[in-house]
Write an enzyme that holds these catalytic residues in place. Structure first.
Site, PDB file in Angstrom:
ATOM      1  N   GLU A   1     -21.379 -24.434  42.726  1.00 48.00           N
ATOM      2  CA  GLU A   1     -20.500 -23.549  43.642  1.00 48.00           C
ATOM      3  C   GLU A   1     -19.099 -23.736  43.334  1.00 48.00           C
ATOM      4  O   GLU A   1     -18.156 -23.945  43.962  1.00 48.00           O
ATOM      5  CB  GLU A   1     -20.564 -24.333  45.002  1.00 48.00           C
ATOM      6  CG  GLU A   1     -21.933 -24.050  45.650  1.00 48.00           C
ATOM      7  CD  GLU A   1     -21.948 -24.305  47.083  1.00 48.00           C
ATOM      8  OE1 GLU A   1     -21.347 -25.140  47.502  1.00 48.00           O
ATOM      9  OE2 GLU A   1     -22.965 -23.826  48.049  1.00 48.00           O
TER      10      GLU A   1
ATOM     11  N   GLU B   1     -30.145 -22.299  47.049  1.00 47.24           N
ATOM     12  CA  GLU B   1     -29.799 -23.288  48.406  1.00 47.24           C
ATOM     13  C   GLU B   1     -30.267 -22.516  49.897  1.00 47.24           C
ATOM     14  O   GLU B   1     -29.264 -21.878  50.400  1.00 47.24           O
ATOM     15  CB  GLU B   1     -28.617 -24.066  48.726  1.00 47.24           C
ATOM     16  CG  GLU B   1     -28.189 -24.889  47.195  1.00 47.24           C
ATOM     17  CD  GLU B   1     -27.258 -25.836  47.509  1.00 47.24           C
ATOM     18  OE1 GLU B   1     -26.577 -26.041  48.672  1.00 47.24           O
ATOM     19  OE2 GLU B   1     -26.460 -26.377  46.466  1.00 47.24           O
TER      20      GLU B   1
HETATM   21  C1  GAL Z   1     -23.908 -26.747  49.232  1.00 48.21           C
HETATM   22  C2  GAL Z   1     -23.985 -27.745  47.981  1.00 48.21           C
HETATM   23  C3  GAL Z   1     -25.063 -28.810  48.012  1.00 48.21           C
HETATM   24  C4  GAL Z   1     -24.969 -29.367  49.196  1.00 48.21           C
HETATM   25  C5  GAL Z   1     -24.972 -28.405  50.413  1.00 48.21           C
HETATM   26  C6  GAL Z   1     -25.082 -29.027  51.910  1.00 48.21           C
HETATM   27  O1  GAL Z   1     -22.656 -26.086  49.453  1.00 48.21           O
HETATM   28  O2  GAL Z   1     -23.973 -27.057  46.806  1.00 48.21           O
HETATM   29  O3  GAL Z   1     -24.709 -29.570  47.036  1.00 48.21           O
HETATM   30  O4  GAL Z   1     -23.736 -30.184  49.284  1.00 48.21           O
HETATM   31  O5  GAL Z   1     -23.955 -27.693  50.436  1.00 48.21           O
HETATM   32  O6  GAL Z   1     -26.000 -29.939  51.835  1.00 48.21           O
END
Ligand code: GAL
Length: 757
Positions: free
Chosen positions: A201, A273
């Site tokens: 990110e 994600e």
């Molecule tokens: C995302 C990040 C992950 C984790 C997630 C929240 O933005 O890439 O590593 O932090 O948020 O659990």
């Protein structure tokens, strides 16, 4: 004799030739056997992509991936976790690789035991699971310092996550070590690793690091290739040349998919994600998410041409030891499809039904002709056809019912139908079916630890010469190197008038206890915000650069005020116990570069607005220096337990052999405790804190709760009451050790178990 000799010599030679022949044949057969088996396993797999999907050896892949961090689950559980994942229909596993986990001390690299990433990858391979490796160097992930080793903070001249030589030199060295472990498991060598994510990110910080940042991003992606990671690279939320850029979120609605595809016309749409709920922090209510909403968003994403998604987390696990990031609870359950203990939840069983249907029809989804329209009712209809068969997806993205003839779709729901109009998956109906199927044993109290004894952690005054003296307070991490959460700050002050006194810590973190003349008189008051603003006053020569909206909040989270009541005139000793709650995970937690992370006290402390000087710092607890959790006999324990703050406790408990031999999970019910650290048989379960979850949600305004089916667990109860004890750490006779910062009743603690029949 001569003849004989010749005869024997010829015979000998003949035998030798025969033997050699036999060895060669044998070796060849062996070779052939191992060749053919390794051919099967080790034949190269060519990973590429087209605008529709990632391809392996030219075949499009529907990626159904589940993220689990091998660092967050005991090694003994890895095989079962993966078996259960396969049973729930995922075909890929994603994991971050936390740098600090593999370089626990500067220049000491460790890939053994719990850190044996190769073994984890081998287990994936044996089960036919593909792997997405998220190799960092920066991860985020609610892990201490976002996965960076804390020593980086103190490297001279360093700035993390940008084109900075001291930083890049360390990254390069680590990547070389890491790559040596990973290379045998890459798809290019026939291994399970199909995609490798570099960085994480970057868009969140890009504004701060400008062109240097972009140069770094390009460099780090190239570095991965240079050290031999020769599979397809990906990035998420922030792109780099040559890598597929992927998207993250609770949902990826139509507009976002369309925009992304417009910008990346040659790339497939991959959701790196998909958050099945959210992580939990101390003092805040637990985050939950409705499974139906998740399935609806996945189906919508598929309809919009998405060809891969990764549940983050699929199995969250536990932040054992001191691995949790600042404010993160020890549990990392995430309300995920597989729970913290490794068991399938309702969400998991339900999503498995979806996985089965879409996997079965993946060829049609990825290669069929796709057509999309919005019907008069507002329903989004997507059809896939390949001449022989077709499939139809109906999606209601709105917050009201949509009706087409006699057919109604409730808000945020979806239905998938085959050519004959048979329903393959219905986000509402399948949920009820899964609900009817799930049966799960309850947790029950198994045993209460007995014979509690106590050892009072010595106050700074009695710690003698083990001290660092300075006119002003010295920042904690520079003293502890993050090997402890604790540091004492001691000074004294004189007051001419009796009454109330005001103490201000102008910059300090995270949670403080104030002792006056050896007695605990007050402490920090929650809520503690996750994003606290800057750690330093603004320097006019270097004005703040804020990289995203979370940083622009300019919170005053490092300022603390304490009121001491009824202080009598005279000179008083003040001892401040600073406790760290983990290092931050990203720039936005401190509105500045991660290397400006600070703990303890690093600017003036004022008493009634006057600067307090002559400080003594004592990093670490005495009990930590004595290594009490592993050598409890070094101190003499008091049999009678009178609660005092800042005290170590010890007790024993046994677990019946048949329970240990059964398929069971274990957890500590920490009722009765305050805040501290918990150890079982020398293993640190994690930090514990029975702080009430009161639902301060200000930092979360960006969550779209209704759209994404998010909710909060009821408040008014501890953020975390139960603490995972891996079965592998238990024996028939066990020892529990606590370090408690506050007043506690350890007799209330119990061990619970959940026995699966
Ligand atoms: C995302 C990040 C992950 C984790 C997630 C929240 O933005 O890439 O590593 O932090 O948020 O659990």
């Amino acid at each position: 004799m001569y003849h004989n000799n010749r005869f024997y010599s010829v015979l000998h030679r003949l035998l030798m030739v025969l033997l050699l022949f036999a060895v060669l044949v044998n070796a060849a057969i062996g070779q052939k056997i191992s060749d053919s088996s390794s051919d099967k396993i080790l034949s190269k797999r060519q990973v590429a992509f087209d605008p529709r999907a990632v391809t392996i050896n030219g075949e499009r892949q529907l990626i159904i991936s589940g993220e689990m961090h091998y660092a967050r689950s005991p090694r003994e559980l890895w095989p079962q976790l993966l078996d259960r994942s396969v049973a729930l229909g995922i075909n890929c596993v994603a994991t971050y690789i936390f740098w600090d986990f593999h370089e626990p001390q500067k220049n000491v690299y460790d890939f053994s035991g719990q850190r044996d990433i190769g073994y984890f990858l081998k287990l994936c391979q044996e089960r036919g699971l593909n792997v997405i490796l998220r190799m960092g160097p920066y991860c985020c992930a609610e892990w201490n310092f976002g996965g960076y080793p804390s020593y980086l903070r103190d490297e001279p001249g360093i700035t993390l996550r940008t084109y900075n030589a001291p930083y890049m030199n360390r990254v390069e060295k680590y990547f070389e070590h890491l790559a040596a472990e990973l290379r045998p498991y890459l798809a290019s060598k026939g291994g399970p690793v199909i995609l490798v994510q570099v960085e994480n990110e970057y868009a969140n910080v890009a504004k701060r690091y400008g062109e240097e940042g972009q140069r770094y991003l390009k460099w780090v992606v190239e570095l991965a290739s240079r050290v031999g990671i020769d599979v397809q690279k990906i990035t998420c939320e922030g792109g780099a040349e040559g890598a597929i850029e992927c998207v993250n979120g609770h949902s990826i609605p139509f507009d976002r998919s369309a925009r992304h595809q417009q910008n990346k016309q040659d790339q497939p749409l991959i959701w790196t994600e998909l958050w099945p709920a959210w992580y939990n922090t101390w003092g805040y209510q637990q985050h939950l998410r409705d499974g139906r909403n998740i399935a609806f968003h996945i189906m919508n994403f598929i309809g919009n041409d998405g060809s891969g998604w990764n549940y983050y987390m699929w199995h969250g696990g536990t932040n054992f030891g001191r691995t949790a990031f600042y404010l993160q609870t020890t549990s990392y359950d995430f309300d995920a499809p597989i729970d913290e203990y490794g068991r399938a939840t309702l969400k998991g069983l339900y999503l498995a039904r979806l996985h089965k249907m879409v996997s079965k029809n993946s060829e049609l989804l990825l290669s069929g002709k796709r057509n999309q329209e919005i019907l008069a009712s507002g329903i989004r209809k997507t059809t896939w056809t390949n001449g022989k068969e077709s499939m139809t997806l109906l999606v209601n993205e709105t917050d009201h019912n949509c009706t087409e003839g006699s057919f109604t779709l409730v808000p945020r729901s979806a239905v998938l139908k085959d050519s004959e109009g048979n329903t393959l998956f219905d986000s509402q109906v399948d949920f009820q079916t899964a609900q009817a199927q799930i049966k799960f044993p309850d947790w029950r109290k198994l045993v209460t630890p007995q014979n509690w004894q106590a050892w009072k952690e010595p106050m700074p005054k009695s710690r003698g010469e083990d001290v660092v003296k300075n006119e002003t307070p010295i920042e904690q991490l520079s003293l502890t190197l993050d090997k402890s959460d604790y540091c004492w700050y001691s000074s004294s002050f004189k007051t001419a008038i009796s009454g109330q006194q005001k103490i201000n810590i102008t910059y300090g973190g995270d949670f403080f206890y104030i002792y006056l003349d050896g007695k605990l008189v007050t402490q920090s008051q929650p809520p503690i915000p996750e994003n606290r603003g800057v750690t330093m006053p603004e320097d006019p020569a270097h004005p703040y650069v804020f990289a995203n909206s979370l940083e622009e909040l300019k919170l005053q989270g490092f300022k603390h005020q304490f009121i001491l009541k009824d202080v009598v005139a005279g000179t008083h000793r003040i001892d401040i116990l600073a406790t760290a709650l983990g290092l931050i995970k990203g720039d936005w937690n401190i509105s500045g570069s991660m290397n400006t992370e600070r703990k303890g006290i690093w600017q003036d402390v004022l008493i009634n607005d006057k600067i307090l000087t002559n400080w003594e710092m004592r990093p670490f607890l005495s009990g930590e220096q004595l290594n009490i959790p592993n050598q409890h006999k070094v101190v003499s324990w008091a049999k009678s337990v009178v609660p005092t703050p800042c005290t170590w406790y010890i007790a024993n408990f046994s677990v019946p052999r048949d329970v240990l031999q059964s398929d069971a999970d274990f957890r500590v019910d920490a009722s009765g405790l305050g805040k501290g650290m918990m150890f079982v048989n020398g293993n640190m379960l994690g930090r514990y804190w029975l702080i009430d979850a009161n639902g301060y949600g200000a930092d979360e305004s960006w969550h779209n709760k209704a759209q994404d089916g998010l909710s909060l667990a009821p408040g008014g109860q501890p953020s975390q009451r139960y603490y995972h004890v891996p079965k592998a750490w238990l024996k028939e006779f066990n020892q529990i050790i606590l370090f408690e910062e506050q007043l506690a009743t350890p007799e209330k603690v119990s061990l619970q178990s959940r026995i699966i029949k």
